[in-house]
Design an enzyme around this catalytic site. Sequence first.
Site, PDB file in Angstrom:
ATOM      1  N   GLU A  41       0.824  -1.151  -0.013  1.00 40.29           N
ATOM      2  CA  GLU A  41       0.133  -0.066  -0.213  1.00 40.29           C
ATOM      3  C   GLU A  41       0.813   1.416  -0.040  1.00 40.29           C
ATOM      4  O   GLU A  41       0.450   2.173  -0.738  1.00 40.29           O
ATOM      5  CB  GLU A  41      -0.852  -0.085   1.155  1.00 40.29           C
ATOM      6  N   HIS A  43       3.860   1.888  -1.586  1.00 34.93           N
ATOM      7  CA  HIS A  43       4.035   2.165  -2.968  1.00 34.93           C
ATOM      8  C   HIS A  43       2.891   2.602  -3.547  1.00 34.93           C
ATOM      9  O   HIS A  43       2.942   3.582  -4.615  1.00 34.93           O
ATOM     10  CB  HIS A  43       4.568   0.822  -3.701  1.00 34.93           C
TER      11      HIS A  43
END
Lengths: 286, 286
Positions: A41, A43
């Site tokens: 999440e 990234h």
Amino acid sequence: MNRPSPLPIARTADALRETVRGWRRQGLTVSFVPTMGALHEGHLTLVREAGRRADRVVASVFVNPTQFAAHEDLGTYPRREAEDAELLAAAGCQLLFVPTVEEMYPDGFTTSVSVGGPSQGLETDFRPHFFGGVAVVVAKLLNQVQADVAVFGEKDYQQLLVVRRLARDLDIPTEIVGSPTERDGHGLALSSRNAYLSDDDLARARRLNGVLAEAAVKAADRRPLAAVERAAYAELLKAGFERVDYVAVRRAEDLAVFANGVMDAPARILAAAWLGKTRLIDNMAV
Amino acid sequence: MNRPSPLPIARTADALRETVRGWRRQGLTVSFVPTMGALHEGHLTLVREAGRRADRVVASVFVNPTQFAAHEDLGTYPRREAEDAELLAAAGCQLLFVPTVEEMYPDGFTTSVSVGGPSQGLETDFRPHFFGGVAVVVAKLLNQVQADVAVFGEKDYQQLLVVRRLARDLDIPTEIVGSPTERDGHGLALSSRNAYLSDDDLARARRLNGVLAEAAVKAADRRPLAAVERAAYAELLKAGFERVDYVAVRRAEDLAVFANGVMDAPARILAAAWLGKTRLIDNMAV
């Protein structure tokens, strides 16, 4: 069964440039998120931020060998391209760049880059070759993509400052944007390396951000930083970390040490600590 | 009386980029010739070559302090902007970039670049910081101008190879083109530093290319290179050079030493030698 990739993948700089050039001809702006894959999440937050800042988003997945030391986890670093491609497409990425090591470092490659300044100390004390590897690969990636904006996570705060300095010093024409750290429900900074943790270690890891937050309150209260850092160090060991590389309160702008031993400008608290073979880092604004 | 400049001058990277961006919007291609000013026919040949390769030509004049050692001629290096601007305009240049030292190296500048490979030996043995300074300033200039093509003189052959390697290794999206050395009627390579020479020294300087040409014939004849280089060294002293830094026959592609001591691939002969306080360099294909 091989599923078709949910987004186009460029495996060479030439293929990447061709797509970006096509976008440019249409007058579209471009943003870029470099990653080492094993996406989570954190990234995807960067990708969504990139999507808000330009018409088209390029992400790269490249586990850069030159930023790992011989004893580090290059060989075991998680790799899962198909899943990464699906996550990226869903987050609004239009092109995935996945170069090979040979594409990035062909025979005869000899150039090195040293950023100095914010790259000194902290991570460098424990991973001396790290930012040299980061500087070269980021310079290459930024020049390959030629994006208007590149988004880096504040999770790697020292790296963000190093990249910003690199781009400024070498006049790389891409704006470097930092994006806040994503955390789990217990405040643990999301990291691909969290996947290495056992349930027991995960419980310990979740104390890291709390210890930093407590120390940040004391630092902001203008307590002597040496004592604040020492106490946080002891707290981390007590929380079950087996080794603490550093806990430090530094000037937020350039990671300089506070010469007077107390906080007298905006600051950042940064730490790196070990659970078994897993090294975790975290940081937050003070 | 101040004459108006015969071509637009950009003194900041922002002003430069604005003009180049305007050309790009019109679909024009751009070439670039970086110089240290004190222009002569050799530079103008580069500018004309640049003009053949793109719709618009940018030239820069920047006497880069980081490629001079403390004892070198930074302070006395000839500077004559108005004349340079006239020569450039007449040779087909459309924009002159003249940044200040503060514009190029603002407070807090800390990044260094080491190209390795072709930068090792020869000039580096005598000017150890030279190519480090060149690599940083060329990376900056190439990124500032964002040209399709940049033209460098073969007069500085080792520099040409260093710049080519730098651009390739860091994926700087500008093609690096070498242009043959311009010589006076006696074969002396044109150089801004020739202006330092007395008439007597000038006569001696004109022997440099002849000695290299004779040595090149012997090298091509597969004579042992150590003996060829030794003889050329002695010839240069006999011709009146007071000191010879090096005379060397190297592989043309990457300046590697011929491991067998004879020429077994395309080669280049390179030399640096002194007349009084003036250091001259020259080279030619073997």
